[in-house]
Motif scaffolding. Sequence first.
Motif, PDB file in Angstrom:
ATOM      1  N   ILE A  63      -0.517   2.124  -9.928  1.00 21.10           N
ATOM      2  CA  ILE A  63      -1.195   1.761  -8.680  1.00 21.10           C
ATOM      3  C   ILE A  63      -1.684   0.319  -8.746  1.00 21.10           C
ATOM      4  CG2 ILE A  63      -3.255   2.214  -7.278  1.00 21.10           C
ATOM      5  CD1 ILE A  63      -2.832   5.226  -7.988  1.00 21.10           C
ATOM      6  N   ILE A  64      -2.258  -0.060  -9.857  1.00 26.47           N
ATOM      7  CA  ILE A  64      -2.741  -1.444 -10.015  1.00 26.47           C
ATOM      8  C   ILE A  64      -1.578  -2.427  -9.932  1.00 26.47           C
ATOM      9  CG2 ILE A  64      -3.757  -3.068 -11.670  1.00 26.47           C
ATOM     10  CD1 ILE A  64      -5.575  -0.709 -12.558  1.00 26.47           C
ATOM     11  N   GLN A  65      -0.455  -2.100 -10.578  1.00 29.65           N
ATOM     12  CA  GLN A  65       0.702  -2.987 -10.512  1.00 29.65           C
ATOM     13  C   GLN A  65       1.232  -3.092  -9.082  1.00 29.65           C
ATOM     14  OE1 GLN A  65       3.536  -1.552 -13.383  1.00 29.65           O
ATOM     15  NE2 GLN A  65       2.425  -2.451 -15.104  1.00 29.65           N
ATOM     16  N   ALA A  66       1.267  -1.994  -8.366  1.00 31.34           N
ATOM     17  CA  ALA A  66       1.761  -2.021  -6.979  1.00 31.34           C
ATOM     18  C   ALA A  66       0.845  -2.854  -6.089  1.00 31.34           C
ATOM     19  CB  ALA A  66       1.883  -0.597  -6.435  1.00 31.34           C
ATOM     20  N   VAL A  67      -0.453  -2.683  -6.232  1.00 34.04           N
ATOM     21  CA  VAL A  67      -1.402  -3.439  -5.412  1.00 34.04           C
ATOM     22  C   VAL A  67      -1.324  -4.935  -5.732  1.00 34.04           C
ATOM     23  CG1 VAL A  67      -3.869  -3.809  -4.991  1.00 34.04           C
ATOM     24  CG2 VAL A  67      -2.946  -1.499  -5.020  1.00 34.04           C
ATOM     25  N   ASN A  68      -1.037  -5.262  -6.992  1.00 38.24           N
ATOM     26  CA  ASN A  68      -0.923  -6.665  -7.392  1.00 38.24           C
ATOM     27  C   ASN A  68       0.461  -7.244  -7.123  1.00 38.24           C
ATOM     28  OD1 ASN A  68      -3.567  -6.917  -8.264  1.00 38.24           O
ATOM     29  ND2 ASN A  68      -3.089  -6.152 -10.299  1.00 38.24           N
ATOM     30  N   TRP A  76       0.822  -1.217   0.000  1.00 38.74           N
ATOM     31  CA  TRP A  76       0.000   0.000   0.000  1.00 38.74           C
ATOM     32  C   TRP A  76       0.853   1.264   0.000  1.00 38.74           C
ATOM     33  CZ3 TRP A  76      -4.486  -0.777  -1.785  1.00 38.74           C
ATOM     34  CH2 TRP A  76      -5.090  -2.012  -1.631  1.00 38.74           C
ATOM     35  N   ILE A  77       2.017   1.189   0.581  1.00 37.35           N
ATOM     36  CA  ILE A  77       2.935   2.333   0.508  1.00 37.35           C
ATOM     37  C   ILE A  77       3.389   2.529  -0.936  1.00 37.35           C
ATOM     38  CG2 ILE A  77       5.221   3.185   1.203  1.00 37.35           C
ATOM     39  CD1 ILE A  77       4.730   1.855   3.918  1.00 37.35           C
ATOM     40  N   ALA A  78       3.670   1.415  -1.623  1.00 41.51           N
ATOM     41  CA  ALA A  78       4.079   1.490  -3.026  1.00 41.51           C
ATOM     42  C   ALA A  78       2.954   2.060  -3.884  1.00 41.51           C
ATOM     43  CB  ALA A  78       4.488   0.105  -3.530  1.00 41.51           C
ATOM     44  N   ALA A  79       1.725   1.662  -3.628  1.00 37.80           N
ATOM     45  CA  ALA A  79       0.590   2.185  -4.387  1.00 37.80           C
ATOM     46  C   ALA A  79       0.411   3.682  -4.137  1.00 37.80           C
ATOM     47  CB  ALA A  79      -0.678   1.425  -4.024  1.00 37.80           C
ATOM     48  N   ALA A  80       0.600   4.102  -2.895  1.00 35.13           N
ATOM     49  CA  ALA A  80       0.455   5.523  -2.559  1.00 35.13           C
ATOM     50  C   ALA A  80       1.570   6.370  -3.156  1.00 35.13           C
ATOM     51  CB  ALA A  80       0.426   5.698  -1.047  1.00 35.13           C
ATOM     52  N   SER A  81       2.668   5.748  -3.541  1.00 32.99           N
ATOM     53  CA  SER A  81       3.792   6.511  -4.093  1.00 32.99           C
ATOM     54  C   SER A  81       3.466   7.146  -5.439  1.00 32.99           C
ATOM     55  CB  SER A  81       5.039   5.636  -4.213  1.00 32.99           C
ATOM     56  OG  SER A  81       4.866   4.664  -5.226  1.00 32.99           O
ATOM     57  N   TYR A  82       2.408   6.719  -6.085  1.00 32.74           N
ATOM     58  CA  TYR A  82       1.994   7.361  -7.342  1.00 32.74           C
ATOM     59  C   TYR A  82       1.228   8.644  -7.077  1.00 32.74           C
ATOM     60  CZ  TYR A  82       3.728   3.324  -9.753  1.00 32.74           C
ATOM     61  OH  TYR A  82       4.572   2.362 -10.250  1.00 32.74           O
ATOM     62  N   LEU A  90       1.921  10.371  -3.738  1.00 37.03           N
ATOM     63  CA  LEU A  90       2.956  11.050  -2.951  1.00 37.03           C
ATOM     64  C   LEU A  90       4.250  10.246  -3.089  1.00 37.03           C
ATOM     65  CD1 LEU A  90       0.877  11.635   0.303  1.00 37.03           C
ATOM     66  CD2 LEU A  90       1.476  13.362  -1.393  1.00 37.03           C
ATOM     67  N   PHE A  91       5.056  10.561  -4.093  1.00 36.29           N
ATOM     68  CA  PHE A  91       6.225   9.745  -4.400  1.00 36.29           C
ATOM     69  C   PHE A  91       7.199   9.645  -3.238  1.00 36.29           C
ATOM     70  CE2 PHE A  91       8.147  13.815  -5.185  1.00 36.29           C
ATOM     71  CZ  PHE A  91       9.476  13.620  -4.835  1.00 36.29           C
ATOM     72  N   PHE A  92       7.221  10.630  -2.354  1.00 34.16           N
ATOM     73  CA  PHE A  92       8.198  10.655  -1.267  1.00 34.16           C
ATOM     74  C   PHE A  92       7.794   9.795  -0.069  1.00 34.16           C
ATOM     75  CE2 PHE A  92       5.374  14.275  -0.790  1.00 34.16           C
ATOM     76  CZ  PHE A  92       4.939  14.133   0.509  1.00 34.16           C
ATOM     77  N   LEU A  93       6.573   9.278  -0.056  1.00 33.18           N
ATOM     78  CA  LEU A  93       6.122   8.461   1.065  1.00 33.18           C
ATOM     79  C   LEU A  93       7.032   7.253   1.324  1.00 33.18           C
ATOM     80  CD1 LEU A  93       3.952   8.215   3.236  1.00 33.18           C
ATOM     81  CD2 LEU A  93       2.613   6.870   1.623  1.00 33.18           C
ATOM     82  N   GLN A 108       9.101   5.255  -9.970  1.00 32.75           N
ATOM     83  CA  GLN A 108       8.116   5.366 -11.048  1.00 32.75           C
ATOM     84  C   GLN A 108       7.178   6.552 -10.790  1.00 32.75           C
ATOM     85  OE1 GLN A 108       7.632   2.632 -13.819  1.00 32.75           O
ATOM     86  NE2 GLN A 108       9.762   2.902 -13.242  1.00 32.75           N
ATOM     87  N   GLY A 109       6.771   6.762  -9.541  1.00 31.07           N
ATOM     88  CA  GLY A 109       5.906   7.881  -9.200  1.00 31.07           C
ATOM     89  C   GLY A 109       6.586   9.229  -9.409  1.00 31.07           C
ATOM     90  N   LEU A 110       7.877   9.310  -9.072  1.00 27.86           N
ATOM     91  CA  LEU A 110       8.628  10.553  -9.274  1.00 27.86           C
ATOM     92  C   LEU A 110       8.758  10.868 -10.760  1.00 27.86           C
ATOM     93  CD1 LEU A 110      10.354  12.939  -8.340  1.00 27.86           C
ATOM     94  CD2 LEU A 110      12.306  11.371  -8.254  1.00 27.86           C
ATOM     95  N   ILE A 111       9.077   9.880 -11.563  1.00 24.08           N
ATOM     96  CA  ILE A 111       9.188  10.091 -13.011  1.00 24.08           C
ATOM     97  C   ILE A 111       7.849  10.559 -13.569  1.00 24.08           C
ATOM     98  CG2 ILE A 111       9.642   8.945 -15.215  1.00 24.08           C
ATOM     99  CD1 ILE A 111      12.107   9.355 -13.436  1.00 24.08           C
ATOM    100  N   LEU A 112       6.782   9.959 -13.109  1.00 27.16           N
ATOM    101  CA  LEU A 112       5.444  10.343 -13.571  1.00 27.16           C
ATOM    102  C   LEU A 112       5.108  11.778 -13.167  1.00 27.16           C
ATOM    103  CD1 LEU A 112       3.089   9.131 -15.102  1.00 27.16           C
ATOM    104  CD2 LEU A 112       2.178   8.344 -12.939  1.00 27.16           C
ATOM    105  N   LEU A 113       5.460  12.170 -11.948  1.00 26.82           N
ATOM    106  CA  LEU A 113       5.242  13.546 -11.501  1.00 26.82           C
ATOM    107  C   LEU A 113       6.022  14.533 -12.364  1.00 26.82           C
ATOM    108  CD1 LEU A 113       4.215  15.646  -9.390  1.00 26.82           C
ATOM    109  CD2 LEU A 113       6.330  15.183  -8.142  1.00 26.82           C
ATOM    110  N   LEU A 114       7.287  14.233 -12.619  1.00 25.27           N
ATOM    111  CA  LEU A 114       8.111  15.114 -13.450  1.00 25.27           C
ATOM    112  C   LEU A 114       7.566  15.215 -14.868  1.00 25.27           C
ATOM    113  CD1 LEU A 114      11.674  14.119 -12.206  1.00 25.27           C
ATOM    114  CD2 LEU A 114      10.347  16.160 -11.612  1.00 25.27           C
ATOM    115  N   LEU A 115       7.101  14.097 -15.413  1.00 25.28           N
ATOM    116  CA  LEU A 115       6.495  14.112 -16.744  1.00 25.28           C
ATOM    117  C   LEU A 115       5.270  15.019 -16.767  1.00 25.28           C
ATOM    118  CD1 LEU A 115       6.208  12.868 -19.657  1.00 25.28           C
ATOM    119  CD2 LEU A 115       4.632  11.261 -18.578  1.00 25.28           C
ATOM    120  N   GLY A 116       4.435  14.908 -15.750  1.00 21.32           N
ATOM    121  CA  GLY A 116       3.244  15.755 -15.679  1.00 21.32           C
ATOM    122  C   GLY A 116       3.580  17.231 -15.581  1.00 21.32           C
ATOM    123  N   ILE A 117       4.582  17.561 -14.787  1.00 14.70           N
ATOM    124  CA  ILE A 117       4.988  18.965 -14.643  1.00 14.70           C
ATOM    125  C   ILE A 117       5.529  19.510 -15.962  1.00 14.70           C
ATOM    126  CG2 ILE A 117       6.688  20.485 -13.549  1.00 14.70           C
ATOM    127  CD1 ILE A 117       6.339  18.763 -10.997  1.00 14.70           C
TER     128      ILE A 117
END
Length: 115
Positions: free
Chosen positions: A92-97, A23-29, A31-34, A51-60
């Motif tokens: 998130i789906i990959q992390a939960v699985n 669940w921490i991994a899923a939440a990282s998408y 809040l990547f720093f969690l 992966q969450g940090l890269i996604l955040l940077l891509l969005g910005i």
Amino acid sequence: MTQTDDGRNPVQATEADVNENKWIAAASYILFFLPLIAAKQSRFAMYHANQGLILLLLGIVCNIVLGLIPFIGWILLPIANLATLALAIIGIIQAVNGQMKPLPVIGTISIIKVP
């Protein structure tokens, strides 16, 4: 469980690591720093934090670049935001699985070192 972070370097996470930090991994998408705070020693959580940090940077970057381009950029901006949202949902789906598969297009980039 063995997967690859970029197709070259194997990243291993034990089943206990996956189950404990799922669940921490899923939440990282969101809040990547969690995982950087709560699960520093977890390969699984740190992989998804990267992966969450890269996604955040891509969005910005997409929002800044496309926001500056008149008309065409303004039309493409919602599409880019939807693509970013879709990638976050996939992550998130990959992390939960309990999977450590790279995200499409951006999954091979690594900023955070996985322990």
